[in-house]
Design an enzyme around this catalytic site. Structure first.
Site, PDB file in Angstrom:
ATOM      1  N   HIS A  66       0.580  -1.112   0.137  1.00  0.00           N
ATOM      2  CA  HIS A  66       0.171  -0.046  -0.001  1.00  0.00           C
ATOM      3  C   HIS A  66       0.817   1.147   0.154  1.00  0.00           C
ATOM      4  O   HIS A  66       0.705   2.251  -0.424  1.00  0.00           O
ATOM      5  CB  HIS A  66      -1.037   0.162   1.027  1.00  0.00           C
ATOM      6  CG  HIS A  66      -2.156  -0.906   0.897  1.00  0.00           C
ATOM      7  ND1 HIS A  66      -3.350  -0.255   1.307  1.00  0.00           N
ATOM      8  CD2 HIS A  66      -2.418  -1.987   0.401  1.00  0.00           C
ATOM      9  CE1 HIS A  66      -4.177  -1.167   0.877  1.00  0.00           C
ATOM     10  NE2 HIS A  66      -3.723  -2.218   0.563  1.00  0.00           N
ATOM     11  N   ASP A  67       2.113   1.065   0.543  1.00  0.00           N
ATOM     12  CA  ASP A  67       2.880   2.342   0.517  1.00  0.00           C
ATOM     13  C   ASP A  67       3.352   2.518  -1.077  1.00  0.00           C
ATOM     14  O   ASP A  67       3.325   3.690  -1.513  1.00  0.00           O
ATOM     15  CB  ASP A  67       3.917   2.229   1.547  1.00  0.00           C
ATOM     16  CG  ASP A  67       4.842   3.466   1.373  1.00  0.00           C
ATOM     17  OD1 ASP A  67       4.523   4.644   1.687  1.00  0.00           O
ATOM     18  OD2 ASP A  67       6.208   3.153   1.358  1.00  0.00           O
TER      19      ASP A  67
ATOM     20  N   VAL B 217       1.468   3.854  -4.011  1.00  0.00           N
ATOM     21  CA  VAL B 217       0.851   5.280  -3.945  1.00  0.00           C
ATOM     22  C   VAL B 217       2.257   6.088  -3.843  1.00  0.00           C
ATOM     23  O   VAL B 217       2.698   6.435  -3.243  1.00  0.00           O
ATOM     24  CB  VAL B 217       0.133   5.402  -2.853  1.00  0.00           C
ATOM     25  CG1 VAL B 217      -0.493   6.795  -2.837  1.00  0.00           C
ATOM     26  CG2 VAL B 217      -1.269   4.615  -2.748  1.00  0.00           C
TER      27      VAL B 217
ATOM     28  N   GLY C   3       4.937   5.762  -4.943  1.00  0.00           N
ATOM     29  CA  GLY C   3       6.407   5.053  -4.657  1.00  0.00           C
ATOM     30  C   GLY C   3       6.782   4.717  -3.107  1.00  0.00           C
ATOM     31  O   GLY C   3       5.919   5.080  -2.344  1.00  0.00           O
TER      32      GLY C   3
ATOM     33  N   ASP D 235       8.078   5.436  -0.351  1.00  0.00           N
ATOM     34  CA  ASP D 235       8.536   6.538   0.328  1.00  0.00           C
ATOM     35  C   ASP D 235       7.970   6.696   1.699  1.00  0.00           C
ATOM     36  O   ASP D 235       8.250   7.865   2.442  1.00  0.00           O
ATOM     37  CB  ASP D 235       8.182   7.912  -0.382  1.00  0.00           C
ATOM     38  CG  ASP D 235       6.948   8.040  -0.521  1.00  0.00           C
ATOM     39  OD1 ASP D 235       5.918   7.376  -0.207  1.00  0.00           O
ATOM     40  OD2 ASP D 235       6.394   9.087  -1.150  1.00  0.00           O
TER      41      ASP D 235
ATOM     42  N   HIS E 187      -1.603 -13.028  -1.205  1.00  0.00           N
ATOM     43  CA  HIS E 187      -2.862 -13.688  -0.509  1.00  0.00           C
ATOM     44  C   HIS E 187      -2.419 -14.973  -0.106  1.00  0.00           C
ATOM     45  O   HIS E 187      -3.469 -15.691   0.443  1.00  0.00           O
ATOM     46  CB  HIS E 187      -3.774 -13.925  -1.819  1.00  0.00           C
ATOM     47  CG  HIS E 187      -4.265 -12.741  -2.247  1.00  0.00           C
ATOM     48  ND1 HIS E 187      -5.299 -12.547  -3.418  1.00  0.00           N
ATOM     49  CD2 HIS E 187      -4.011 -11.458  -1.730  1.00  0.00           C
ATOM     50  CE1 HIS E 187      -5.528 -11.350  -3.613  1.00  0.00           C
ATOM     51  NE2 HIS E 187      -4.891 -10.375  -2.619  1.00  0.00           N
TER      52      HIS E 187
ATOM     53  N   THR F  68      -2.462 -23.354   4.357  1.00  0.00           N
ATOM     54  CA  THR F  68      -1.244 -23.007   5.009  1.00  0.00           C
ATOM     55  C   THR F  68      -1.228 -21.423   5.170  1.00  0.00           C
ATOM     56  O   THR F  68      -0.491 -20.654   4.601  1.00  0.00           O
ATOM     57  CB  THR F  68      -0.019 -23.482   3.964  1.00  0.00           C
ATOM     58  OG1 THR F  68      -0.128 -22.612   2.771  1.00  0.00           O
ATOM     59  CG2 THR F  68      -0.033 -24.864   4.101  1.00  0.00           C
TER      60      THR F  68
ATOM     61  N   ASP G 201       3.703 -19.600   0.601  1.00  0.00           N
ATOM     62  CA  ASP G 201       4.134 -20.766  -0.331  1.00  0.00           C
ATOM     63  C   ASP G 201       3.227 -20.810  -1.311  1.00  0.00           C
ATOM     64  O   ASP G 201       2.754 -19.785  -1.414  1.00  0.00           O
ATOM     65  CB  ASP G 201       4.153 -22.132   0.324  1.00  0.00           C
ATOM     66  CG  ASP G 201       2.917 -22.317   1.002  1.00  0.00           C
ATOM     67  OD1 ASP G 201       1.806 -21.771   0.558  1.00  0.00           O
ATOM     68  OD2 ASP G 201       2.809 -23.153   1.956  1.00  0.00           O
TER      69      ASP G 201
END
Length: 310
Positions: free
Chosen positions: A62-63, A66, A68, A70, A187, A232, A237
């Site tokens: 998420h960083d 948006v 890049g 930073d 996921h 798992t 994996d």
């Protein structure tokens, strides 16, 4: 808490990567113990709570998507100035206390030297390895951004089409295989809240036993959550890809990956070759971690990851 590893929030707009001045061992001369300090902090948290890997994966994603990588997502909002954290889909991002703790220790040893953006990158890398995922090197030398604006956050939901995903990833030079590695890899740990996959519960193509289980799990109050990887859930994996093939994907985007002709064979390759998946996921994480980075004299080195220096 919203979905822990919600990599399904596929991005709309990404900026080009800036690779200049990033290098392996960037802090060898200025703060030799930097990576080991971050690694120790991450291990201590992960040892108590195995969901740390999912939390950090989501944080970095998420960083980076948006404007890049930073550390703009880490800025706390104020009454006068909202930040990226103010956006609803970022409300469930967690793990900030891990970054805070690492930063506090680093400031004692190497003041004003190690960026918050690099801490996020190193911490996420280490958490992946702790969860059984690939071990890989990351280049460092990122600087922290000077902007964190809610209007910059452009995120799509978990029902996004494969075509839309391919277009978004292609805009920053990511090929289809890298995209599948990032989505599935994200996921393979974490949870999704029931409100995010109601369309799947109603899908007759989903494995009938899983659909019945999800219906039962989602009857509870306060938007219950379920593991995206039912077998798992705490290991990085290739199991999530096997479940896609078995029609046991929780999220629509995951189910789309196995049904779409442009991604089906890649899902199958990862499902039956864990080594291939791990290699591809490591490469994808390295590439994602260098999206739009600030280097050199750009940005700043924050002393508190939650606030700009001035």
């Amino acid at each position: 808490m919203r979905a822990i590893a919600a990599w399904f929030f596929i991005f709309c707009y990404l900026v080009p990567s800036v690779f200049a001045q990033l290098r392996h061992g960037f802090y060898e001369g200025t703060c030799p113990p930097a990576e080991s300090i971050v690694g120790r902090v991450v291990f201590n948290h992960w040892d108590r709570n195995r969901t740390v890997t999912a939390a950090l994966l989501r944080m970095q994603f998420h960083d980076c998507v948006v404007k890049g990588c930073d550390a703009s997502l880490l800025i706390d909002p104020t009454t006068e100035r909202p930040s990226e954290k103010s956006v609803g889909r970022n409300a469930g991002v967690r793990g900030f206390e891990i970054i805070d703790e690492a930063k506090k220790e680093l400031e004692l040893v190497c003041p004003k030297t190690v960026s918050c953006a690099d801490i996020v990158t190193i911490a996420t890398r280490d958490s992946i390895a702790l969860a059984g995922g690939p071990k890989f090197k990351v280049r460092t030398g990122r600087r922290d951004g000077l902007r964190s604006n809610p209007s910059d956050v452009k995120l799509l939901g978990p029902t996004v089409s494969v075509a839309t995903s391919i277009k978004a990833f292609k805009s920053i030079g990511f090929n289809v295989s890298t995209m599948v590695a990032l989505i599935g890899g994200g996921h393979t740990v974490g949870v999704a809240h029931c409100s995010l996959f109601q369309d799947r519960i109603k899908d007759p193509k989903m494995d009938s036993k899983l659909r019945a289980k999800l219906k039962k799990s989602c009857r509870g109050p306060n938007d219950p959550s379920v593991f995206m990887d039912q077998n798992t859930p705490f290991r990085v994996d290739n199991e999530i890809y096997r479940q896609m093939i078995q029609q046991r994907a929780i999220l629509r985007i995951d189910d789309n990956l196995i049904r779409d002709g442009s991604t089906r064979s890649i899902v199958s390759d990862f499902a039956y070759n864990n080594k291939l998946f791990k290699e591809s996921f490591a490469e994808a994480m390295q590439k994602m971690g260098e999206i739009g980075v600030l280097t050199g004299d750009s940005g700043e080195i924050r002393t508190n990851c939650r606030a700009f220096n001035n």
